[in-house]
Design a protein around this motif. Structure first.
Motif, PDB file in Angstrom:
ATOM      1  N   THR A   1      -1.610  28.342  18.278  1.00 16.34           N
ATOM      2  CA  THR A   1      -0.684  28.109  17.170  1.00 16.34           C
ATOM      3  C   THR A   1      -1.446  28.220  15.853  1.00 16.34           C
ATOM      4  O   THR A   1      -2.683  28.273  15.829  1.00 16.34           O
ATOM      5  N   VAL A   2      -0.681  28.247  14.763  1.00 13.77           N
ATOM      6  CA  VAL A   2      -1.273  28.287  13.436  1.00 13.77           C
ATOM      7  C   VAL A   2      -2.262  27.125  13.276  1.00 13.77           C
ATOM      8  O   VAL A   2      -3.399  27.313  12.830  1.00 13.77           O
ATOM      9  N   ALA A   3      -1.839  25.921  13.681  1.00 11.46           N
ATOM     10  CA  ALA A   3      -2.708  24.751  13.505  1.00 11.46           C
ATOM     11  C   ALA A   3      -4.004  24.920  14.297  1.00 11.46           C
ATOM     12  O   ALA A   3      -5.094  24.619  13.804  1.00 11.46           O
ATOM     13  N   ARG A   4      -3.889  25.426  15.510  1.00 11.37           N
ATOM     14  CA  ARG A   4      -5.088  25.577  16.330  1.00 11.37           C
ATOM     15  C   ARG A   4      -5.994  26.661  15.784  1.00 11.37           C
ATOM     16  O   ARG A   4      -7.219  26.558  15.845  1.00 11.37           O
ATOM     17  N   ASN A   5      -5.383  27.716  15.251  1.00 10.10           N
ATOM     18  CA  ASN A   5      -6.177  28.767  14.635  1.00 10.10           C
ATOM     19  C   ASN A   5      -6.964  28.222  13.451  1.00 10.10           C
ATOM     20  O   ASN A   5      -8.175  28.448  13.344  1.00 10.10           O
ATOM     21  N   ILE A   6      -6.274  27.504  12.568  1.00 10.26           N
ATOM     22  CA  ILE A   6      -6.957  26.996  11.371  1.00 10.26           C
ATOM     23  C   ILE A   6      -8.034  25.991  11.773  1.00 10.26           C
ATOM     24  O   ILE A   6      -9.109  25.931  11.187  1.00 10.26           O
ATOM     25  N   GLY A   7      -7.752  25.197  12.814  1.00  4.45           N
ATOM     26  CA  GLY A   7      -8.701  24.151  13.213  1.00  4.45           C
ATOM     27  C   GLY A   7      -9.829  24.664  14.102  1.00  4.45           C
ATOM     28  O   GLY A   7     -10.608  23.854  14.614  1.00  4.45           O
ATOM     29  N   ALA A   8      -9.931  25.978  14.280  1.00  7.31           N
ATOM     30  CA  ALA A   8     -10.896  26.503  15.257  1.00  7.31           C
ATOM     31  C   ALA A   8     -12.331  26.079  14.963  1.00  7.31           C
ATOM     32  O   ALA A   8     -13.024  25.557  15.838  1.00  7.31           O
TER      33      ALA A   8
ATOM     34  N   ARG B   1      -6.465  17.566  11.999  1.00  5.14           N
ATOM     35  CA  ARG B   1      -5.039  17.651  11.701  1.00  5.14           C
ATOM     36  C   ARG B   1      -4.796  17.501  10.205  1.00  5.14           C
ATOM     37  O   ARG B   1      -4.035  18.271   9.597  1.00  5.14           O
ATOM     38  N   ALA B   2      -5.465  16.536   9.601  1.00  7.47           N
ATOM     39  CA  ALA B   2      -5.296  16.302   8.172  1.00  7.47           C
ATOM     40  C   ALA B   2      -5.757  17.526   7.377  1.00  7.47           C
ATOM     41  O   ALA B   2      -5.094  17.957   6.427  1.00  7.47           O
ATOM     42  N   ARG B   3      -6.878  18.101   7.809  1.00  2.89           N
ATOM     43  CA  ARG B   3      -7.423  19.246   7.102  1.00  2.89           C
ATOM     44  C   ARG B   3      -6.484  20.463   7.223  1.00  2.89           C
ATOM     45  O   ARG B   3      -6.266  21.197   6.260  1.00  2.89           O
ATOM     46  N   VAL B   4      -5.931  20.662   8.402  1.00  5.07           N
ATOM     47  CA  VAL B   4      -5.008  21.777   8.623  1.00  5.07           C
ATOM     48  C   VAL B   4      -3.809  21.651   7.689  1.00  5.07           C
ATOM     49  O   VAL B   4      -3.426  22.604   7.003  1.00  5.07           O
ATOM     50  N   ASP B   5      -3.235  20.426   7.623  1.00  6.89           N
ATOM     51  CA  ASP B   5      -2.063  20.231   6.767  1.00  6.89           C
ATOM     52  C   ASP B   5      -2.414  20.453   5.303  1.00  6.89           C
ATOM     53  O   ASP B   5      -1.651  21.052   4.546  1.00  6.89           O
ATOM     54  N   GLU B   6      -3.602  19.969   4.920  1.00  5.22           N
ATOM     55  CA  GLU B   6      -4.047  20.123   3.543  1.00  5.22           C
ATOM     56  C   GLU B   6      -4.134  21.618   3.186  1.00  5.22           C
ATOM     57  O   GLU B   6      -3.653  22.054   2.124  1.00  5.22           O
ATOM     58  N   LEU B   7      -4.719  22.399   4.093  1.00  5.87           N
ATOM     59  CA  LEU B   7      -4.870  23.826   3.817  1.00  5.87           C
ATOM     60  C   LEU B   7      -3.525  24.542   3.788  1.00  5.87           C
ATOM     61  O   LEU B   7      -3.280  25.403   2.939  1.00  5.87           O
ATOM     62  N   LEU B   8      -2.642  24.172   4.730  1.00  5.18           N
ATOM     63  CA  LEU B   8      -1.315  24.805   4.744  1.00  5.18           C
ATOM     64  C   LEU B   8      -0.601  24.538   3.429  1.00  5.18           C
ATOM     65  O   LEU B   8       0.026  25.422   2.848  1.00  5.18           O
ATOM     66  N   ASP B   9      -0.714  23.294   2.936  1.00 10.04           N
ATOM     67  CA  ASP B   9      -0.108  22.959   1.641  1.00 10.04           C
ATOM     68  C   ASP B   9      -0.704  23.820   0.537  1.00 10.04           C
ATOM     69  O   ASP B   9       0.008  24.347  -0.313  1.00 10.04           O
ATOM     70  N   LEU B  10      -2.028  23.933   0.563  1.00  5.75           N
ATOM     71  CA  LEU B  10      -2.729  24.700  -0.462  1.00  5.75           C
ATOM     72  C   LEU B  10      -2.239  26.149  -0.476  1.00  5.75           C
ATOM     73  O   LEU B  10      -2.148  26.776  -1.536  1.00  5.75           O
ATOM     74  N   PHE B  11      -1.920  26.692   0.698  1.00  6.91           N
ATOM     75  CA  PHE B  11      -1.462  28.074   0.774  1.00  6.91           C
ATOM     76  C   PHE B  11       0.064  28.187   0.718  1.00  6.91           C
ATOM     77  O   PHE B  11       0.633  29.192   1.125  1.00  6.91           O
ATOM     78  N   SER B  12       0.720  27.136   0.258  1.00  7.34           N
ATOM     79  CA  SER B  12       2.183  27.114   0.101  1.00  7.34           C
ATOM     80  C   SER B  12       2.907  27.439   1.408  1.00  7.34           C
ATOM     81  O   SER B  12       3.885  28.184   1.418  1.00  7.34           O
ATOM     82  N   MET B  13       2.382  26.920   2.520  1.00  7.05           N
ATOM     83  CA  MET B  13       3.100  27.060   3.786  1.00  7.05           C
ATOM     84  C   MET B  13       3.367  25.658   4.309  1.00  7.05           C
ATOM     85  O   MET B  13       2.467  25.024   4.839  1.00  7.05           O
TER      86      MET B  13
END
Lengths: 248, 389, 311
Positions: free
Chosen positions: C91-98, C111-123
């Motif tokens: 999933t997107v989360a697993r990809n980002i958290g690789a 998990r927190a870092r993934v959400d932070e990055l998704l927010d940063l990229f407006s997703m």
């Protein structure tokens, strides 16, 4: 490349010698024969068995090719589309039927001899050819098909001049698979009294004569390997030509 | 056909209905005076009184009609099941009625009509299923239900009068041994082939030179006809058993189980090895480059990226091997390897059709069930859910 | 700070990268630009040792990259490539958290870092976290690819043609996003591209490679105004040079007192866009505003003399 050709020539020569001059190999096979027993199979000529074996395979494969390609053409036309999913299921499940079982099940219906063997070879041979022909005919390059329509070819012309020639290499792969299976199944055909090279192997198994088994096994194995190789080269040659034709 | 786009009547369904009704005209069962002589065909409605045959005939006719509406695949599936139930009912009623007073050695067996109906109804079921396109779990449920139904019919003893079950009854122990032997040959050789072919495939994936050398050899092995392969194994293993100390003690001999097992393993190496290579190659090159760039070790790349992505292809290789070996194990009987082939070849020798069937039908059933089960596994192993396709 | 010190890579005795030295300051973007076969990708891949240098060394904050095991080094360096290279089965989360997972971060932190990055990229995380790459558009896939490269807060982010597969409109947005995120995070980025326009837009510094050699390394303005070789001049493009130069500066640089008619432009507008507006609307001067307040004007003459003075 050259070494490959030499190896092939050597194998062909070995095969011809095994079939035509079996007596030459008596010293080699002698240690495998039972004490005082015959070394070389002499109840039938190996040449006639070979010809009968190859004849059965050729006849069944030719008939299977004709029927399978016709059916494949039918289900890839709009009118036959309703039978597409069914035909896919049949080929998928049909190929799980063991060839020996098809052979054995043909006997109650048709009796012993070449008949059930021919039918089993034919039925089993249909499936790989049909599967490959359907795949090939439904995955033709769309641009080519569009162009064929664009230059004004009618359906029949498109089929004969464009679709079938383009599908040929993939159909040939199916024929090769089917021929290889047929060669093997025909060997077992001798258990239902078809005249094939399996006779030599079975005779060896029944009389504990390993010399027969080895001799028959080598001939059948060489035939299969050489025919398979020849068909692979034919396909490769055709696809290469096709690739060039497309590039031009 | 009401409209061009959505015909109300399924074309295959119509074909099945016509063929199915025609099959009912053929002899449904055969009655023979003893085990060897050819039987005489009896049509479905003349096997027994109407109170016994009518329900069966009605169920078959209704099932075939239910198979017609193109828009309702579920109904067509139910029709196929109803038709099969009707055919089994007729078999049960017919065997009891025909054997009544026919003599101690009389045999009844299903005739051409029954077998044709069985095939037609199975095809109707397959056609309905391919329109329904159930997911892997639904298919597993259907498979389990079908097996349960089959087990109930067989276990109830209702069909015990049929000649194939009489053959079975007189060979219960031999049948159990043959079944075990067959399963051992097929699944044992699969396990060994996987244990060898899997690492071999990974090695071939890592070293292209090895792949170039090995895969053609394996594919030539694959073309050698089975009987020849089994035959060639005999002197080979005979020599091993004579010369290697201790080989005989662990059961290695020129004929019997060992050469058959070895031949099956050899046949399996190509599908297992080649599909492992092909499976490992399904990972997109960009994903592998990214995996390397983010600091995955070769091991992590193999287990976290390449294997999960290649699993369906690798399992498809195991499916090929399993189905192929179940069939080839029949031939093992010719070199004393045992299995269901024993009955097939005994039956061919004695021209005893029921004995042939006793060997061939379980083999076919085993191959079919294994193929369906492996297909389900392949789908379940798909690394991304179906909704993405 | 990244120091590249006389780094060379030979293939069959011929140098693909020939004694390149270059220093990259922390929290800047350096764009390596060149034609295909110029050695730019090989140079980039030698930094995280996907390609081993034949000679020379790379130091990150003074430490030679050879001091660490390869995979450990790579986990400290973000890496984003053309075509994103996402894992299709994660999933997107697993990809980002690789990478955080490779580094053994606790699940909560990942998990927190993934959400932070998704927010940063407006997703929005709730919407995108559990999707698979095949369910994203090309632009979204590319953003996830960059987010994955940034996930472990790497010392350095290497990007190899990251926007190569995107269509022009999405590409421009992706470049703007990268600029914004780089400023927000203070990341150090080395980006390889064959597109001089992209290099000038994104780079604080531009390094031009030709036939394995670094032919010029400087600010975008230097590259445009004083190309070191004929090759660099050709890359910059003779006719468009004045326009490229104008695109580097905002109108606020040339602001002056005086009257101007018509609609105002914001003070962050590039001189190139201001020139374009002048020509299109037939005006000699444009009013300039900052936060909605008029603060002066910019004249066509001033823009012209700015372009001339450097040409």
């Amino acid at each position: 490349m050259r070494r490959g050709i030499l190896l092939r020539l050597a194998l062909v020569a070995l095969l011809l010698a095994l079939v035509l001059r079996p007596a030459w190999f008596a010293p080699i096979f002698a240690p495998f024969a039972p004490e005082g027993g015959p070394v070389i199979y002499d109840r039938a000529s190996l040449l006639s068995l070979s010809l009968s074996h190859l004849g059965l395979v050729a006849l069944a494969s030719a008939a299977a090719t004709l029927v399978a390609v016709t059916l494949a053409i039918l289900v890839t036309r709009p009118a036959g589309a309703a039978f597409r999913p069914l035909s896919r299921t049949i080929t998928n499940m049909g190929q799980t039927f063991p060839p020996v079982a098809v052979l054995a099940l043909a006997v109650p219906a048709l009796g012993f001899g070449a008949g059930p063997t021919l039918v089993a070879l034919f039925l089993y041979g249909l499936l790989p050819i049909f599967e490959n022909a359907v795949t090939a005919l439904s995955n033709l390059p769309p641009a080519t098909m569009e162009a064929a329509r664009g230059i004004g070819l009618n359906r029949r012309q498109r089929l004969l001049q464009v679709e079938l020639p383009l599908a040929l290499p993939v159909i040939l792969t199916g024929i090769r698979l089917s021929v290889v299976i047929a060669l093997g199944t025909a060997t077992i055909g001798s258990t239902v009294a078809a005249r094939t090279l399996g006779e030599v192997i079975i005779a060896g198994l029944l009389t504990n004569n390993t010399a027969y088994v080895l001799h028959g096994g080598l001939i059948v194995g060489l035939f299969a390997v050489l025919i398979y190789d020849a068909l692979v080269r034919l396909e490769a040659g055709l696809s290469r030509r096709m690739g060039l034709a497309k590039a031009a | 056909m009401s409209t061009r786009n959505a015909p109300a009547v399924s074309a295959p369904g119509l074909l099945f209905a016509v063929l199915g009704l025609a099959a009912l005209l053929a002899p449904f069962m055969t009655l023979a005076a003893n085990r060897i002589v050819a039987g005489e065909g009896v049509r479905a409605w003349s096997m027994a009184g109407p109170e016994a045959t009518l329900p069966g005939l009605a169920a078959i006719a209704a099932g075939l009609v239910l198979g017609l509406p193109a828009a309702w695949p579920r109904l067509r599936l139910a029709g196929a099941a109803l038709g099969l139930a009707g055919a089994v009912w007729l078999l049960v009623q017919g065997s009891a009625a025909l054997l009544d007073g026919a003599g101690d050695y009389a045999r009844v067996s299903p005739g051409a009509g029954f077998w044709c109906l069985l095939v037609i109804l199975a095809l109707l079921m397959a056609d309905a299923l391919s329109n329904l396109a159930p997911g892997p779990l639904a298919r597993a449920g259907l498979l389990a239900a079908a097996l349960l139904g089959l087990a109930t019919v067989l276990g109830s003893g209702a069909l015990a009068d049929l000649s194939i079950f009489q053959e079975y009854a007189s060979r219960k122990d031999a049948f159990r041994d043959a079944a075990w032997r067959h399963l051992w040959l097929a699944f044992g050789s699969l396990a060994v082939a996987a244990a060898v072919g899997f690492p071999l495939g990974i090695l071939c994936h890592r070293r292209p030179a090895l792949r170039e050398a090995l895969l053609p050899v394996l594919s030539f092995l694959q073309t050698i006809p089975s009987l020849a392969m089994f035959g060639i194994m005999i002197p080979l293993l005979g020599w091993v058993s004579d010369t290697v100390p201790g080989a005989q003690a662990i059961g290695i001999a020129g004929i019997g189980f060992a050469p058959a097992f070895l031949a099956l393993v050899l046949y399996s190496l190509l599908p297992v090895g080649a599909n492992t290579v092909a499976g490992l190659e399904t990972a997109p090159p960009a994903a592998l480059e990214a995996a390397r760039g983010m600091g995955m070790t070769p091991r992590q790349r193999l287990f976290q990226v390449e294997l999960p992505l290649g699993l369906p292809v690798i399992l498809a290789g195991l499916r090929i091997v399993l189905v192929q070996n179940i069939g080839l194990a029949v031939i093992a009987a010719l070199i004393g390897g045992g299995g269901f082939g024993t009955f097939v070849f005994q039956g061919l020798n004695q021209t005893a059709t029921d004995l042939i069937l006793l060997g061939a039908l379980p083999t076919v059933a085993l191959a079919l069930v294994s193929a369906i089960a492996m297909d389900i596994l392949v789908d379940l192993a798909s690394p991304t859910p179906e909704r993405h396709r | 700070m990244i120091e590249i010190d006389r780094i060379t890579r030979l293939y069959d005795g011929k140098p693909a990268v020939d004694a390149v030295s270059m220093t990259v300051e922390t929290a800047t973007i350096t764009a390596i630009v060149g034609t295909s076969g110029s050695g730019k990708t090989t140079l980039l891949r030698m930094i995280n040792r996907l390609v081993e240098p034949s000679s020379g060394e790379v130091r990150i904050n003074g430490e030679p990259t050879t001091g660490l095991e390869k995979h450990v080094l790579r986990r400290r360096i973000g890496y984003a490539i053309q075509g994103h290279g996402l894992f299709p089965h994660h999933t997107v989360a697993r990809n980002i958290g690789a990478v955080p997972r490779l580094l053994g971060w606790p699940a909560e932190k990942i998990r927190a870092r993934v959400d932070e990055l998704l927010d940063l990229f407006s997703m929005p995380p709730a919407e995108f976290r559990d999707r698979f790459p095949a369910e994203l558009s090309g632009g979204q896939q590319q953003r996830v690819g960059v987010a994955r490269a940034l996930a472990s807060r790497p010392d350095l982010l290497l990007m190899d043609e990251p926007f190569g597969a995107l269509d022009p409109i999405i590409r421009t947005r992706a470049q703007e996003d990268l600029r914004r995120i780089q400023r927000a995070l203070g990341s150090t980025i080395l980006i390889v591209t064959h597109d001089m326009e992209e290099a000038i837009q994104l780079g604080d510094r531009v390094a031009v490679m030709d036939a394995g050699r670094l032919v010029q390394h400087g600010t975008p303005a230097e590259i445009i105004t004083r190309p070191a070789t004929a090759f660099v001049a050709e890359m910059v493009g003779g006719v468009e040079r004045p326009l490229r130069l104008l695109s580097l500066f905002p109108v606020s640089d040339l602001i002056q007192e005086g009257p101007a008619e018509g609609a105002a432009v914001p003070d962050r507008t590039s001189l190139r866009d201001a020139l374009s507006t002048c020509l299109w609307t037939g005006r000699d001067a444009l009013p300039v505003e900052r936060d909605g307040q008029r603060i002066g004007r910019v004249t066509l003459d001033a823009i012209r003399s700015r372009a001339e003075c450097h040409a």
